[in-house]
Design a protein around this motif. Sequence first.
Motif, PDB file in Angstrom:
ATOM      1  N   LEU A 154      11.280  -8.528  -0.677  1.00 57.22           N
ATOM      2  CA  LEU A 154      10.084  -8.011  -0.004  1.00 57.22           C
ATOM      3  C   LEU A 154      10.391  -6.822   0.901  1.00 57.22           C
ATOM      4  CD1 LEU A 154       7.015  -8.487   0.463  1.00 57.22           C
ATOM      5  CD2 LEU A 154       7.663  -9.796   2.488  1.00 57.22           C
ATOM      6  N   ILE A 155      11.544  -6.863   1.569  1.00 61.10           N
ATOM      7  CA  ILE A 155      11.842  -5.778   2.508  1.00 61.10           C
ATOM      8  C   ILE A 155      11.962  -4.447   1.759  1.00 61.10           C
ATOM      9  CG2 ILE A 155      13.563  -4.904   4.161  1.00 61.10           C
ATOM     10  CD1 ILE A 155      11.752  -7.176   5.236  1.00 61.10           C
ATOM     11  N   VAL A 158       8.422  -3.353   0.924  1.00 61.13           N
ATOM     12  CA  VAL A 158       7.693  -2.835   2.088  1.00 61.13           C
ATOM     13  C   VAL A 158       8.241  -1.480   2.513  1.00 61.13           C
ATOM     14  CG1 VAL A 158       7.209  -3.220   4.541  1.00 61.13           C
ATOM     15  CG2 VAL A 158       7.034  -5.110   2.921  1.00 61.13           C
ATOM     16  N   LYS A 159       9.562  -1.342   2.451  1.00 63.26           N
ATOM     17  CA  LYS A 159      10.199  -0.067   2.786  1.00 63.26           C
ATOM     18  C   LYS A 159       9.622   1.056   1.944  1.00 63.26           C
ATOM     19  CE  LYS A 159      15.005   0.389   4.007  1.00 63.26           C
ATOM     20  NZ  LYS A 159      16.358  -0.107   3.668  1.00 63.26           N
ATOM     21  N   ARG A 161       6.689   1.179   0.704  1.00 63.88           N
ATOM     22  CA  ARG A 161       5.337   1.488   1.196  1.00 63.88           C
ATOM     23  C   ARG A 161       5.383   2.257   2.502  1.00 63.88           C
ATOM     24  NH1 ARG A 161       1.139  -3.053   1.662  1.00 63.88           N
ATOM     25  NH2 ARG A 161       0.295  -1.307   2.811  1.00 63.88           N
ATOM     26  N   VAL A 162       6.262   1.816   3.420  1.00 62.90           N
ATOM     27  CA  VAL A 162       6.324   2.454   4.740  1.00 62.90           C
ATOM     28  C   VAL A 162       6.725   3.925   4.605  1.00 62.90           C
ATOM     29  CG1 VAL A 162       7.623   2.497   6.901  1.00 62.90           C
ATOM     30  CG2 VAL A 162       6.712   0.339   6.045  1.00 62.90           C
TER      31      VAL A 162
ATOM     32  N   ILE B  49      13.386  -2.591   7.841  1.00 56.83           N
ATOM     33  CA  ILE B  49      12.241  -1.875   7.274  1.00 56.83           C
ATOM     34  C   ILE B  49      12.231  -0.412   7.727  1.00 56.83           C
ATOM     35  CG2 ILE B  49       9.696  -1.751   7.250  1.00 56.83           C
ATOM     36  CD1 ILE B  49       9.701  -4.820   7.405  1.00 56.83           C
ATOM     37  N   ARG B  51      10.819   0.714  10.721  1.00 58.16           N
ATOM     38  CA  ARG B  51       9.775   1.040  11.701  1.00 58.16           C
ATOM     39  C   ARG B  51      10.322   0.712  13.088  1.00 58.16           C
ATOM     40  NH1 ARG B  51       3.917   0.663   9.698  1.00 58.16           N
ATOM     41  NH2 ARG B  51       3.989   2.620   8.569  1.00 58.16           N
ATOM     42  N   THR B 142      10.758 -13.413   6.346  1.00 56.94           N
ATOM     43  CA  THR B 142      10.683 -12.081   5.737  1.00 56.94           C
ATOM     44  C   THR B 142       9.233 -11.629   5.586  1.00 56.94           C
ATOM     45  OG1 THR B 142      12.777 -12.452   4.618  1.00 56.94           O
ATOM     46  CG2 THR B 142      11.396 -10.714   3.735  1.00 56.94           C
ATOM     47  N   LEU B 150       3.401  -4.008   9.218  1.00 53.46           N
ATOM     48  CA  LEU B 150       2.211  -3.460   8.551  1.00 53.46           C
ATOM     49  C   LEU B 150       0.880  -3.957   9.102  1.00 53.46           C
ATOM     50  CD1 LEU B 150       3.406  -3.897   4.840  1.00 53.46           C
ATOM     51  CD2 LEU B 150       3.527  -1.815   6.219  1.00 53.46           C
TER      52      LEU B 150
END
Lengths: 166, 420
Positions: A154-155, A158-159, A161-162, B49, B51, B142, B150
């Motif tokens: 998932l990370i 998401v990365k 997307r970010v 991530i 952020r 996670t 988000l």
Amino acid sequence: MSLQGKVWKFGNDVDTDVIIAARYLNTSDPVELAKHCMEDGDPTFAAKVNTGDIMLAGKNFGCGSSREHAPIAIKAAGVSCVVAKSFARIFYRNAFNIGLPILECPEAADEVNEGDVISVDVGSGAIVNQTTGKTYQAVPIPDFMRQIIDAGGLIGYVKGRVSQDV
Amino acid sequence: MPMTITEKVLAAAAGKEGVKPGELINAKVDLVLANDITGPVAIKEFAKIGRAKVWDKDRVALVPDHFTPNKDIKSAEQAKLVRDFAHAQELTNYFEVGRMGIEHCLLPEQGLVGPGDVIIGADSHTCTYGALGAFATGVGSTDLAAAMALGETWFKVPESMKFVFNGKLSNYVGGKDLILYTIGKIGVDGALYKAMEFCGEAIRQLSMDGRLTMCNMAIEAGGKNGIIQPDEITRQYVEGRTKRPYTFFTSDPAAQYSEVFEFNVADIEPQVAFPHLPENARPVSQAGHVDIDQAVIGSCTNGRMEDLRLAAEVLQGKKVHKRVRLVIIPGTQEIYRQAMREGLFEIFLDAGAVVSTPTCGPCLGGHMGILAKGERCISTTNRNFVGRMGHPESEVYLANPAVTAASAVTGHISHPGEVL
Ligand code: SF4
């Protein structure tokens, strides 16, 4: 992704306290967690499981707590894949999120014996019992979950997307 | 398109007119939550991530409640990681020891969750908040990390199951008994992946504390969420308490359910779930003679004011059996103070019980009452898995606070009527 390994068999409703007891949750170190994987169900499991082995279980595998330490312990113990009749939903999400492949296949869960060697094609859900020659078809992984696997968990997803929205 | 309350809450959060079971949606979350066990893993994943800051510092709640006040060096390190992150991120809703409580007692009490919300928590009992008419469900660390970045997450819209509770509750029968009875009927995977909607006359009469207890244990049937349509009792609870605007959603009469169960609650006695699964529920009258070594009253299931009052009613003027330890754990600092004001501690201490600071403690076998090999405990908590409260050969029996208190007095599993 194709995997092959020796099977360790478990029953129904294997809960997260059996997978990793709360007394070991004062750490999140995968190596530490792996040492106690399945301890309250089978205290010898962590010592005897080999890298690449496959866990096979009955219904509702991973029920109970949301602790991600459970799939982490299984993965770090060397288990390549879990096949069960069904999974508890939080465990199901967690396993994909941390990159532990899991498949639902009631027939294989019933018929495959402990010690058999099986091969699992994670993408198609095809399972072959190399010991008996019998083949099975697991419930295919939903497309969305496959995108998560493809992104490495998932990370990674998401990365992706970010970085698009900054 | 007729929808259930669960579908309506999810549709609103996904910005859609309607949603159907099986549909994958991206939904905005109103609050995300983690504790001292799941938080550290979520924080490490969040860092990957890329952020710098969480999406909203008012909507990430961190509650160190499991191994706190810290039981050993390792757990102190975990709690420190959570504390340092909370301070670095300037989180509004970090709750330090002395100002905290068990997460699922604390967040509703503090008005941080409300009707119509979508909440995810890195704790399986996040489903508790469905009692307010919210969609709330547990996720792993996670998933939580991603939502911290988000402010949204993905869901598969669950099918809904409807549980209708008709009739009037008998004495010493409450939310705990209704949910244990239900899990006994459908099994620990009876609601796997599904929404459990509780309704009917008996639910309408149930206090908010009782409703929180019921929704808390939806996960024990494998449910994705438990939910109760808001009503006057909900309004009274949230007015002046809930900090954000809220919406009362209700199920349409023509909404679709995968299954409907109807129970007459007049037939339901206080329940006891035998080891080692919550589905092993039976009426206390059929428990037989089971001696106990310990009794625990507390947890996110039954650590609220109503639970403590009930325990005090049973314990008033009584003594805990000489063979038994009774551990009472108020769910939050607020509850602790209120119980003290009402004189409940006097009753507990006179009876020979110990009163602990708010913590999960023995519920998950952390600390504050771990069982030795072969010991038996009756407990108001929610899980009786192998080794849940200590040694793998110890046993946990789940019951409501009145039965637990009565059993502490007699030394064996007992109906409150036996001591009153
Ligand atoms: S009280 Fe028990 S079930 Fe509730 S959050 Fe704490 S450990 Fe989990």
